[in-house]
Enzyme design. Structure first.
Site, PDB file in Angstrom:
ATOM      1  N   ASP A  41       0.829  -1.123  -0.083  1.00 18.72           N
ATOM      2  CA  ASP A  41       0.151  -0.081  -0.081  1.00 18.72           C
ATOM      3  C   ASP A  41       0.889   1.398  -0.125  1.00 18.72           C
ATOM      4  OD1 ASP A  41       0.711  -0.646   2.635  1.00 18.72           O
ATOM      5  OD2 ASP A  41      -0.892   0.321   3.445  1.00 18.72           O
ATOM      6  N   ASP A  63       3.074   2.652   1.886  1.00 15.99           N
ATOM      7  CA  ASP A  63       3.343   3.173   3.200  1.00 15.99           C
ATOM      8  C   ASP A  63       4.963   3.089   3.749  1.00 15.99           C
ATOM      9  OD1 ASP A  63       2.700   0.949   4.200  1.00 15.99           O
ATOM     10  OD2 ASP A  63       0.932   1.847   5.586  1.00 15.99           O
ATOM     11  N   ARG A  64       5.456   1.936   3.254  1.00 12.32           N
ATOM     12  CA  ARG A  64       6.679   1.426   3.712  1.00 12.32           C
ATOM     13  C   ARG A  64       7.767   1.842   2.539  1.00 12.32           C
ATOM     14  NH1 ARG A  64       6.489  -4.009   7.130  1.00 12.32           N
ATOM     15  NH2 ARG A  64       4.310  -3.518   8.231  1.00 12.32           N
ATOM     16  N   LYS A 101       2.561   6.590   7.593  1.00 13.86           N
ATOM     17  CA  LYS A 101       4.129   6.320   6.947  1.00 13.86           C
ATOM     18  C   LYS A 101       3.867   6.635   5.760  1.00 13.86           C
ATOM     19  CE  LYS A 101       3.817   1.610   8.017  1.00 13.86           C
ATOM     20  NZ  LYS A 101       2.711   1.371   8.783  1.00 13.86           N
TER      21      LYS A 101
HETATM   22  C1  VG1 Z   1       3.839  -4.524  11.586  1.00 10.76           C
HETATM   23  C2  VG1 Z   1       4.894  -3.757  12.050  1.00 10.76           C
HETATM   24  C3  VG1 Z   1       4.477  -2.434  12.451  1.00 10.76           C
HETATM   25  C4  VG1 Z   1       3.595  -1.641  11.340  1.00 10.76           C
HETATM   26  C5  VG1 Z   1       2.403  -2.588  11.068  1.00 10.76           C
HETATM   27  C6  VG1 Z   1       1.651  -2.005  10.085  1.00 10.76           C
HETATM   28  O1  VG1 Z   1       2.984  -4.769  12.706  1.00 10.76           O
HETATM   29  O2  VG1 Z   1       5.686  -4.326  13.040  1.00 10.76           O
HETATM   30  O3  VG1 Z   1       5.581  -1.591  12.914  1.00 10.76           O
HETATM   31  O4  VG1 Z   1       3.142  -0.614  12.014  1.00 10.76           O
HETATM   32  O5  VG1 Z   1       3.033  -3.968  10.552  1.00 10.76           O
HETATM   33  O6  VG1 Z   1       2.253  -1.842   8.839  1.00 10.76           O
HETATM   34  P1  VG1 Z   1       2.796  -6.074  13.546  1.00 10.76           P
HETATM   35  O7  VG1 Z   1       1.775  -6.055  14.645  1.00 10.76           O
HETATM   36  O8  VG1 Z   1       2.648  -7.506  12.607  1.00 10.76           O
HETATM   37  O9  VG1 Z   1       4.282  -6.329  13.990  1.00 10.76           O
HETATM   38  V1  VG1 Z   1       1.441  -1.771   7.451  1.00 10.76           V
HETATM   39  O10 VG1 Z   1       2.473  -1.182   6.269  1.00 10.76           O
HETATM   40  O11 VG1 Z   1       0.717  -3.146   7.432  1.00 10.76           O
HETATM   41  O12 VG1 Z   1       0.410  -0.375   7.656  1.00 10.76           O
HETATM   42 CO    CO Z   2       1.828  -0.888   4.533  1.00 13.05          CO
END
Ligand code: VG1
Ligand code: CO
Length: 543
Positions: free
Chosen positions: A279, A281-282, A376
């Site tokens: 999506d 954001d990373r 992000k």
């Molecule tokens: C993961 C990451 C976290 C991030 C989240 C959503 O969560 O560790 O840092 O904010 O994904 O990112 P978790 O709970 O699996 O550790 V995204 O790019 O899915 O909005």
């Molecule tokens: Co994402």
């Protein structure tokens, strides 16, 4: 066109995780599953007369889900929906549009970095009027509603043409189908020195490669880098979004962006490489034979922010999630600005950004962002790096090494154990929790435990409390181990272990992370019996 009020029964498993509701496609396609959740959103947020932004990352079931949501929005009295053409909008673009149009909020159809396709995952993220992910209070309320829902509203109408730009009417709802890229590109132009970056990218001497992994970033990167900044065509790879991301895993890390990593560590690599997730954001940042850890990237952006037009007058403060390394803390200390430590998940940065307490923030999971939106932002980070490179005219590696010399190096690694047994994962965490009071003062070789707790966070702005956000064991020599369970996985449990060790001496900054962290990794095994509880002898993914 008739509004149908359809009787339904609740699904128990609609509790949003770290980043929205994320489930296998097969789960979301169950009878009325999507409808129940969407109606729960409308019931909770209040839909009558509202303006919403709607978009997705183009994964399988995106278009079908869009049609359902649009007809439900119409039946629930939503006044206007800003919809990305083809149903596409990156997460940062949605955030920007909500802010630009002062919308009530947005819905993003994405499971982010999780694989897509028929056998893959689907996700529904809800954003609020500040453009950011819904806070826990709101997702809890949506979940509570989903548990008692008994009907939903939907307009009986033909499908909407998602591909034709312009306004269309669906009952009393006006749908504005817009170019998904234009507003985002304009926002980026307002932040960075496009002339300078353009000189760098079109000058011929500097080569750059951005891998969109067949996800939503492609169209944005094509426009920004190749069309507006003059980078040669071909700079953006895998730039066409596909429903199954070409069978890949749209996760920008050393394991899943393999092709880019091989290029950057191969013979005659480009000067700069980057990848983004499903999506958009990373981001992952690479130089020639050089990987920048996301924690370092955040620290380097903060230390060089004054070189970028948007941040020339300084930063109000910075923030990082708990498992993110303390590299940015040192930069904040040097700049004399506050640094906040939050739980994992972007929603925790929202209040700090809204209050103007921070300008930049980031997570170790390849997410960095700033106060221009409330998500992000992958391409923002890429442009930020390019702006720094255009000013400093050094290699990525030189910039990273100089940073370590000035601030010290934070060796860092994350070990993920994916798809493990839920019950065993919970037992590991519970056992650790019970050990926490006994650990402080104990020594394991040169490592003496200074602090051990299960992280609790009180939001400095609204005072809300979040408990059990990750077990941290901190040692006297500025090393740390953090244990937590993922809130985004969809198959079994995912255990994440985060390792960090600080090394101020430039003569000892040249080890590999696995060498430097070997003792801490062994220690985690000793304390938590990771192999026993996960029934694995090594992690699934190391980043
Ligand atoms: C993961 C990451 C976290 C991030 C989240 C959503 O969560 O560790 O840092 O904010 O994904 O990112 P978790 O709970 O699996 O550790 V995204 O790019 O899915 O909005
Ligand atoms: Co994402």
């Amino acid at each position: 066109m008739n509004i149908g009020i359809v009787a339904t029964t609740p699904y128990e498993d609609q509790k949003p995780g770290t980043s929205g509701l994320r489930k296998p496609v097969a789960t979301v396609r169950q009878f009325h599953y999507l409808e129940n959740f969407v109606q729960s959103i409308f019931d909770t947020v209040g839909s009558a007369g509202q303006t919403l932004v709607l978009g997705g990352d183009g994964r399988y079931y995106n278009r079908q889900a869009m049609q359902i949501i649009l007809k439900m929005a119409a039946a629930n009295g939503v006044r206007r929906v800003w919809l990305g053409q083809g149903g596409l909008l990156s997460t940062p673009a949605v955030s920007g549009l909500i802010r630009k149009h002062r919308a009530r909020g947005g819905i993003i159809l994405s499971a982010s970095h999780n694989p897509g396709g028929r056998q893959g995952d689907f996700g529904i993220k809800v954003n609020g009027s500040n453009g950011g992910p819904a806070p826990e209070s709101l997702t809890d309320a949506i979940y509570a509603r989903s548990q008692i829902i008994d009907c939903f509203r939907i307009l009986d109408a033909p499908d909407v043409d998602l591909d034709r730009l312009g306004s269309v009417q669906l009952g009393t709802l006006t749908i504005e189908v817009i170019d998904p890229v234009a507003d985002y590109a304009a926002l980026m132009q307002s932040l960075f020195d496009f002339d300078l970056i353009g000189d760098l990218l079109s000058g011929g001497g500097f080569r750059c490669c951005v891998d969109a992994l067949h996800a939503v970033t492609g169209p944005y990167a094509h426009v920004l880098l190749e069309q507006q900044l003059g980078a040669p065509v071909g700079t953006v790879r895998h730039g066409t979004p596909l429903e199954d991301f070409g069978g890949g895993h749209p996760d920008p890390n050393l394991t899943h962006a393999r092709e880019l990593v091989d290029l950057m560590f191969g013979a005659d690599p480009p000067d700069f490489g980057a990848a983004s997730d499903g999506d958009g954001d990373r981001n992952m940042i690479l130089g020639r034979h050089c990987f920048v850890t996301p924690s370092d990237s955040l620290a380097i952006l903060a230390a060089n922010a004054h070189l970028v037009p948007a941040y020339r007058s300084g930063l109000a403060g910075v923030a990082r999630s708990l498992p993110t390394s303390a590299a940015v803390d040192r930069v904040a200390a040097a700049l004399g600005i506050p640094c906040y430590e939050t739980p994992t998940g972007w929603k925790f940065f929202g209040n700090l950004l809204d209050a103007g307490a921070i300008t930049l923030c980031g997570e170790e999971s390849f997410g960095t962002g700033a106060n221009h939106i409330r998500e992000k932002d992958g391409l923002w980070a890429v442009l930020f790096w390019l702006n720094i490179l255009a000013v400093r005219r050094q290699s990525v590696e030189q910039i990273v090494r100089q940073h370590w010399q000035t601030y010290g190096r934070h060796y860092y690694a994350r070990h993920d154990y994916e798809g493990i047994d839920h019950e065993r994962a919970n037992r590991l965490i519970e056992r650790l929790r019970s050990q926490l009071p006994t650990l402080p003062g104990r020594s394991f070789g040169p490592y003496t435990v200074q602090l051990s707790d299960d992280f609790s966070y009180q939001d400095p702005i609204d005072g809300s409390l979040s408990h059990q956000q990750g077990i941290r064991i901190q040692f006297s020599n500025e090393s740390r181990i953090v244990f937590r369970l993922s809130g985004t996985g969809t198959h079994g449990a995912t255990l994440r272990l985060y390792f960090e060790r600080y090394e101020p001496d430039p003569r000892r900054q040249n080890w590999s992370a696995s060498q430097a962290l070997a003792d801490l990794i062994a220690l985690a095994e000793e304390i938590a019996q990771v192999r026993h509880y996960t029934e694995r002898d090594r992690p699934t993914v190391i980043t």
